[in-house]
Design an enzyme around this catalytic site. Sequence first.
Site, PDB file in Angstrom:
ATOM      1  N   GLU A   1     -21.223  59.057 -53.390  1.00 33.12           N
ATOM      2  CA  GLU A   1     -21.871  60.300 -52.955  1.00 33.12           C
ATOM      3  C   GLU A   1     -22.251  60.317 -51.479  1.00 33.12           C
ATOM      4  O   GLU A   1     -22.457  61.398 -50.900  1.00 33.12           O
ATOM      5  CB  GLU A   1     -23.120  60.574 -53.797  1.00 33.12           C
ATOM      6  CG  GLU A   1     -24.266  59.607 -53.540  1.00 33.12           C
ATOM      7  CD  GLU A   1     -25.502  59.908 -54.387  1.00 33.12           C
ATOM      8  OE1 GLU A   1     -25.372  60.056 -55.613  1.00 33.12           O
ATOM      9  OE2 GLU A   1     -26.607  59.973 -53.809  1.00 33.12           O
TER      10      GLU A   1
ATOM     11  N   THR B   1     -28.921  60.637 -63.999  1.00 32.30           N
ATOM     12  CA  THR B   1     -29.727  61.062 -62.846  1.00 32.30           C
ATOM     13  C   THR B   1     -30.240  59.835 -62.101  1.00 32.30           C
ATOM     14  O   THR B   1     -31.143  59.945 -61.287  1.00 32.30           O
ATOM     15  CB  THR B   1     -30.952  61.903 -63.299  1.00 32.30           C
ATOM     16  OG1 THR B   1     -31.696  61.127 -64.242  1.00 32.30           O
ATOM     17  CG2 THR B   1     -30.548  63.228 -63.920  1.00 32.30           C
ATOM     18  N   SER B   2     -29.661  58.654 -62.408  1.00 32.45           N
ATOM     19  CA  SER B   2     -30.222  57.431 -61.833  1.00 32.45           C
ATOM     20  C   SER B   2     -29.481  57.011 -60.562  1.00 32.45           C
ATOM     21  O   SER B   2     -29.929  57.304 -59.454  1.00 32.45           O
ATOM     22  CB  SER B   2     -30.238  56.332 -62.878  1.00 32.45           C
ATOM     23  OG  SER B   2     -31.025  55.275 -62.425  1.00 32.45           O
ATOM     24  N   ARG B   3     -28.345  56.387 -60.718  1.00 32.10           N
ATOM     25  CA  ARG B   3     -27.530  56.011 -59.559  1.00 32.10           C
ATOM     26  C   ARG B   3     -26.067  56.072 -59.979  1.00 32.10           C
ATOM     27  O   ARG B   3     -25.707  55.641 -61.092  1.00 32.10           O
ATOM     28  CB  ARG B   3     -27.848  54.588 -59.075  1.00 32.10           C
ATOM     29  CG  ARG B   3     -29.103  54.479 -58.226  1.00 32.10           C
ATOM     30  CD  ARG B   3     -28.965  55.160 -56.869  1.00 32.10           C
ATOM     31  NE  ARG B   3     -30.189  55.112 -56.084  1.00 32.10           N
ATOM     32  CZ  ARG B   3     -31.146  56.043 -56.089  1.00 32.10           C
ATOM     33  NH1 ARG B   3     -31.033  57.116 -56.839  1.00 32.10           N
ATOM     34  NH2 ARG B   3     -32.213  55.921 -55.320  1.00 32.10           N
TER      35      ARG B   3
ATOM     36  N   ASP C   1     -26.174  63.824 -61.617  1.00 33.62           N
ATOM     37  CA  ASP C   1     -26.874  64.189 -60.380  1.00 33.62           C
ATOM     38  C   ASP C   1     -26.535  63.191 -59.279  1.00 33.62           C
ATOM     39  O   ASP C   1     -26.941  63.375 -58.138  1.00 33.62           O
ATOM     40  CB  ASP C   1     -28.393  64.199 -60.621  1.00 33.62           C
ATOM     41  CG  ASP C   1     -29.151  64.699 -59.398  1.00 33.62           C
ATOM     42  OD1 ASP C   1     -28.801  65.787 -58.908  1.00 33.62           O
ATOM     43  OD2 ASP C   1     -30.068  63.997 -58.930  1.00 33.62           O
TER      44      ASP C   1
ATOM     45  N   HIS D   1     -27.555  65.198 -56.150  1.00 35.96           N
ATOM     46  CA  HIS D   1     -28.735  64.332 -55.992  1.00 35.96           C
ATOM     47  C   HIS D   1     -29.985  65.166 -55.693  1.00 35.96           C
ATOM     48  O   HIS D   1     -30.668  64.955 -54.685  1.00 35.96           O
ATOM     49  CB  HIS D   1     -28.499  63.301 -54.877  1.00 35.96           C
ATOM     50  CG  HIS D   1     -29.310  62.048 -55.075  1.00 35.96           C
ATOM     51  ND1 HIS D   1     -28.810  60.781 -54.879  1.00 35.96           N
ATOM     52  CD2 HIS D   1     -30.597  61.865 -55.467  1.00 35.96           C
ATOM     53  CE1 HIS D   1     -29.750  59.884 -55.130  1.00 35.96           C
ATOM     54  NE2 HIS D   1     -30.847  60.523 -55.490  1.00 35.96           N
ATOM     55  N   GLN D   2     -30.252  66.103 -56.581  1.00 30.79           N
ATOM     56  CA  GLN D   2     -31.408  66.982 -56.374  1.00 30.79           C
ATOM     57  C   GLN D   2     -32.500  66.783 -57.422  1.00 30.79           C
ATOM     58  O   GLN D   2     -33.482  67.536 -57.446  1.00 30.79           O
ATOM     59  CB  GLN D   2     -30.964  68.454 -56.377  1.00 30.79           C
ATOM     60  CG  GLN D   2     -30.540  68.974 -57.754  1.00 30.79           C
ATOM     61  CD  GLN D   2     -30.308  70.479 -57.775  1.00 30.79           C
ATOM     62  OE1 GLN D   2     -29.295  70.961 -57.300  1.00 30.79           O
ATOM     63  NE2 GLN D   2     -31.263  71.226 -58.322  1.00 30.79           N
ATOM     64  N   ALA D   3     -32.323  65.747 -58.274  1.00 35.11           N
ATOM     65  CA  ALA D   3     -33.300  65.580 -59.366  1.00 35.11           C
ATOM     66  C   ALA D   3     -34.718  65.377 -58.820  1.00 35.11           C
ATOM     67  O   ALA D   3     -35.686  65.808 -59.421  1.00 35.11           O
ATOM     68  CB  ALA D   3     -32.899  64.407 -60.253  1.00 35.11           C
ATOM     69  N   PHE D   4     -34.829  64.734 -57.667  1.00 37.26           N
ATOM     70  CA  PHE D   4     -36.157  64.455 -57.094  1.00 37.26           C
ATOM     71  C   PHE D   4     -36.763  65.675 -56.415  1.00 37.26           C
ATOM     72  O   PHE D   4     -37.920  65.648 -56.013  1.00 37.26           O
ATOM     73  CB  PHE D   4     -36.041  63.346 -56.028  1.00 37.26           C
ATOM     74  CG  PHE D   4     -35.383  63.833 -54.748  1.00 37.26           C
ATOM     75  CD1 PHE D   4     -34.023  63.991 -54.678  1.00 37.26           C
ATOM     76  CD2 PHE D   4     -36.155  64.170 -53.643  1.00 37.26           C
ATOM     77  CE1 PHE D   4     -33.420  64.471 -53.512  1.00 37.26           C
ATOM     78  CE2 PHE D   4     -35.561  64.652 -52.477  1.00 37.26           C
ATOM     79  CZ  PHE D   4     -34.186  64.803 -52.423  1.00 37.26           C
TER      80      PHE D   4
ATOM     81  N   ILE E   1     -39.545  57.067 -65.165  1.00 40.59           N
ATOM     82  CA  ILE E   1     -38.789  58.297 -65.438  1.00 40.59           C
ATOM     83  C   ILE E   1     -38.325  58.326 -66.892  1.00 40.59           C
ATOM     84  O   ILE E   1     -38.452  59.345 -67.576  1.00 40.59           O
ATOM     85  CB  ILE E   1     -37.594  58.413 -64.459  1.00 40.59           C
ATOM     86  CG1 ILE E   1     -38.112  58.551 -63.021  1.00 40.59           C
ATOM     87  CG2 ILE E   1     -36.709  59.600 -64.827  1.00 40.59           C
ATOM     88  CD1 ILE E   1     -37.050  58.411 -61.936  1.00 40.59           C
TER      89      ILE E   1
HETATM   90  P1  NAD Z   1     -38.657  52.043 -62.985  1.00 40.69           P
HETATM   91  O1  NAD Z   1     -38.550  50.799 -62.176  1.00 40.69           O
HETATM   92  O2  NAD Z   1     -40.015  52.583 -63.318  1.00 40.69           O
HETATM   93  O3  NAD Z   1     -37.881  51.834 -64.378  1.00 40.69           O
HETATM   94  C1  NAD Z   1     -36.635  51.237 -64.489  1.00 40.69           C
HETATM   95  C2  NAD Z   1     -36.503  50.652 -65.899  1.00 40.69           C
HETATM   96  O4  NAD Z   1     -35.186  50.147 -66.033  1.00 40.69           O
HETATM   97  C3  NAD Z   1     -37.487  49.493 -66.168  1.00 40.69           C
HETATM   98  O5  NAD Z   1     -38.165  49.703 -67.385  1.00 40.69           O
HETATM   99  C4  NAD Z   1     -36.561  48.280 -66.211  1.00 40.69           C
HETATM  100  O6  NAD Z   1     -37.031  47.251 -67.089  1.00 40.69           O
HETATM  101  C5  NAD Z   1     -35.278  48.904 -66.721  1.00 40.69           C
HETATM  102  N1  NAD Z   1     -34.102  48.077 -66.466  1.00 40.69           N
HETATM  103  C6  NAD Z   1     -33.890  47.234 -65.431  1.00 40.69           C
HETATM  104  N2  NAD Z   1     -32.684  46.633 -65.587  1.00 40.69           N
HETATM  105  C7  NAD Z   1     -32.155  47.094 -66.742  1.00 40.69           C
HETATM  106  C8  NAD Z   1     -30.959  46.838 -67.447  1.00 40.69           C
HETATM  107  N3  NAD Z   1     -30.084  45.926 -67.000  1.00 40.69           N
HETATM  108  N4  NAD Z   1     -30.753  47.488 -68.604  1.00 40.69           N
HETATM  109  C9  NAD Z   1     -31.665  48.383 -69.074  1.00 40.69           C
HETATM  110  N5  NAD Z   1     -32.827  48.659 -68.456  1.00 40.69           N
HETATM  111  C10 NAD Z   1     -33.059  48.024 -67.308  1.00 40.69           C
HETATM  112  O7  NAD Z   1     -37.784  53.126 -62.233  1.00 40.69           O
HETATM  113  P2  NAD Z   1     -37.919  54.711 -62.298  1.00 40.69           P
HETATM  114  O8  NAD Z   1     -38.936  55.183 -61.316  1.00 40.69           O
HETATM  115  O9  NAD Z   1     -38.035  55.143 -63.715  1.00 40.69           O
HETATM  116  O10 NAD Z   1     -36.493  55.137 -61.711  1.00 40.69           O
HETATM  117  C11 NAD Z   1     -35.301  54.862 -62.424  1.00 40.69           C
HETATM  118  C12 NAD Z   1     -34.121  55.103 -61.512  1.00 40.69           C
HETATM  119  O11 NAD Z   1     -34.033  56.517 -61.221  1.00 40.69           O
HETATM  120  C13 NAD Z   1     -34.264  54.455 -60.115  1.00 40.69           C
HETATM  121  O12 NAD Z   1     -33.764  53.155 -60.116  1.00 40.69           O
HETATM  122  C14 NAD Z   1     -33.472  55.370 -59.222  1.00 40.69           C
HETATM  123  O13 NAD Z   1     -32.203  54.805 -59.018  1.00 40.69           O
HETATM  124  C15 NAD Z   1     -33.350  56.662 -60.010  1.00 40.69           C
HETATM  125  N6  NAD Z   1     -33.901  57.811 -59.295  1.00 40.69           N
HETATM  126  C16 NAD Z   1     -33.111  58.892 -59.098  1.00 40.69           C
HETATM  127  C17 NAD Z   1     -33.599  60.002 -58.434  1.00 40.69           C
HETATM  128  C18 NAD Z   1     -32.774  61.241 -58.208  1.00 40.69           C
HETATM  129  O14 NAD Z   1     -33.170  62.118 -57.424  1.00 40.69           O
HETATM  130  N7  NAD Z   1     -31.630  61.402 -58.866  1.00 40.69           N
HETATM  131  C19 NAD Z   1     -34.917  59.991 -57.945  1.00 40.69           C
HETATM  132  C20 NAD Z   1     -35.716  58.864 -58.187  1.00 40.69           C
HETATM  133  C21 NAD Z   1     -35.196  57.780 -58.868  1.00 40.69           C
END
Ligand code: NAD
Length: 331
Positions: free
Chosen positions: A263, A232-234, A258, A295-298, A155
């Site tokens: 949540e 938008t991550s967690r 998001d 939490h609608q980014a996906f 992402i």
């Molecule tokens: P991914 O595994 O492809 O990428 C995660 C990146 O974070 C990797 O490059 C990893 O090396 C890096 N990372 C790990 N620990 C770290 C740290 N301590 N400091 C900095 N970087 C670090 O994951 P992705 O598919 O890109 O997804 C990222 C996040 O997005 C997921 O973990 C998930 O929580 C979140 N997500 C949110 C939604 C949503 O609807 N809001 C949907 C999908 C995913």
Amino acid sequence: MKIAFFGAHQFEREFFDRYNARKGHEITFLEEHLRPETAVLAAGHDCVCVFVNDTVDATVLGLLAEQGIQLIAARSAGFNHIDLDAAKRLGIPVVRVPAYSPFAVAEHAVALILTLNRKTHRAFNRVRDGNFSLDGLLGFDLHGKTVGVIGTGKIGQVFAKIMIGFGCEVLAYDIAPNYSVREMGVQYQPLGDVLRKSDIVSLHCPLVTATHHLINGDSLARMKPGAMLINTSRGGLVDAKALIDALKSGHIGAVGLDVYEEEADLFFEDLSGQVIEDDVFARLLSFPNVLITGHQAFFTKEALQGIAMTTLDNVSEFEATGDSKNKIRGR
Ligand code: NAD
């Protein structure tokens, strides 16, 4: 396999039903979320399918093991809601959807940035009300601004590429820098430097012990005055109370969220007739420069289709071979 599908929403059923016509599993769609009190509903099934707001802790896993559940199929990328140690101890493998549409999430992060910056949400209401005043709608050019990306996985990379397209300078921090991201023109720097130099910081790393409250009072203080933070991550990546302090002092200029640490009790349900009991969340909602989505980014057609296909493929693969390429093999 017989799948107990917890926390089923109408919007996802259509995608699962359509793809399952080819896979032939027996799916029981349950509106209830998986909790210790609802785990009994899994009886008579082989597999339990869960989303991010289901409880998959040691207690629940113990109850599922007693009912002979052979597989947990997470229909999400993130798996911080699942006690993997307990699952391993109980011999229940966990599969997930490692990638569906990184574009969906990256584009939503951009949507938050554009809305916060150009205030289109406020303009929409104003203009419909016959108010064409521009006061309070002033934004800034994204072109030439510095954007910090924390986590350059699937992402984060898409997000970085979009921001480069806007003419931004993109800085990044990742524990595992990626050559192809450097090739795009992104500069990896230490976390403190990325925070200090960026006009916008967007979080795209997973929630693990090392990243819990990665954005806290200290890191917020290191950010540029007036900077924008996007998550938008967690939710657990951000200390929401410290964020409120930084917003009250005016140090942080805008926030797009998001996700929110607590949540699970809020998102994905219509609570419009109820009082929100979470005072931290209610305070965040009260800021004019905070934009929260649930939490609608996906939530795109392409992503839902990908989630349904990979989840059911994971179950079929496990049924046929006892393993899956998308099994979570520990951290
Ligand atoms: P991914 O595994 O492809 O990428 C995660 C990146 O974070 C990797 O490059 C990893 O090396 C890096 N990372 C790990 N620990 C770290 C740290 N301590 N400091 C900095 N970087 C670090 O994951 P992705 O598919 O890109 O997804 C990222 C996040 O997005 C997921 O973990 C998930 O929580 C979140 N997500 C949110 C939604 C949503 O609807 N809001 C949907 C999908 C995913």
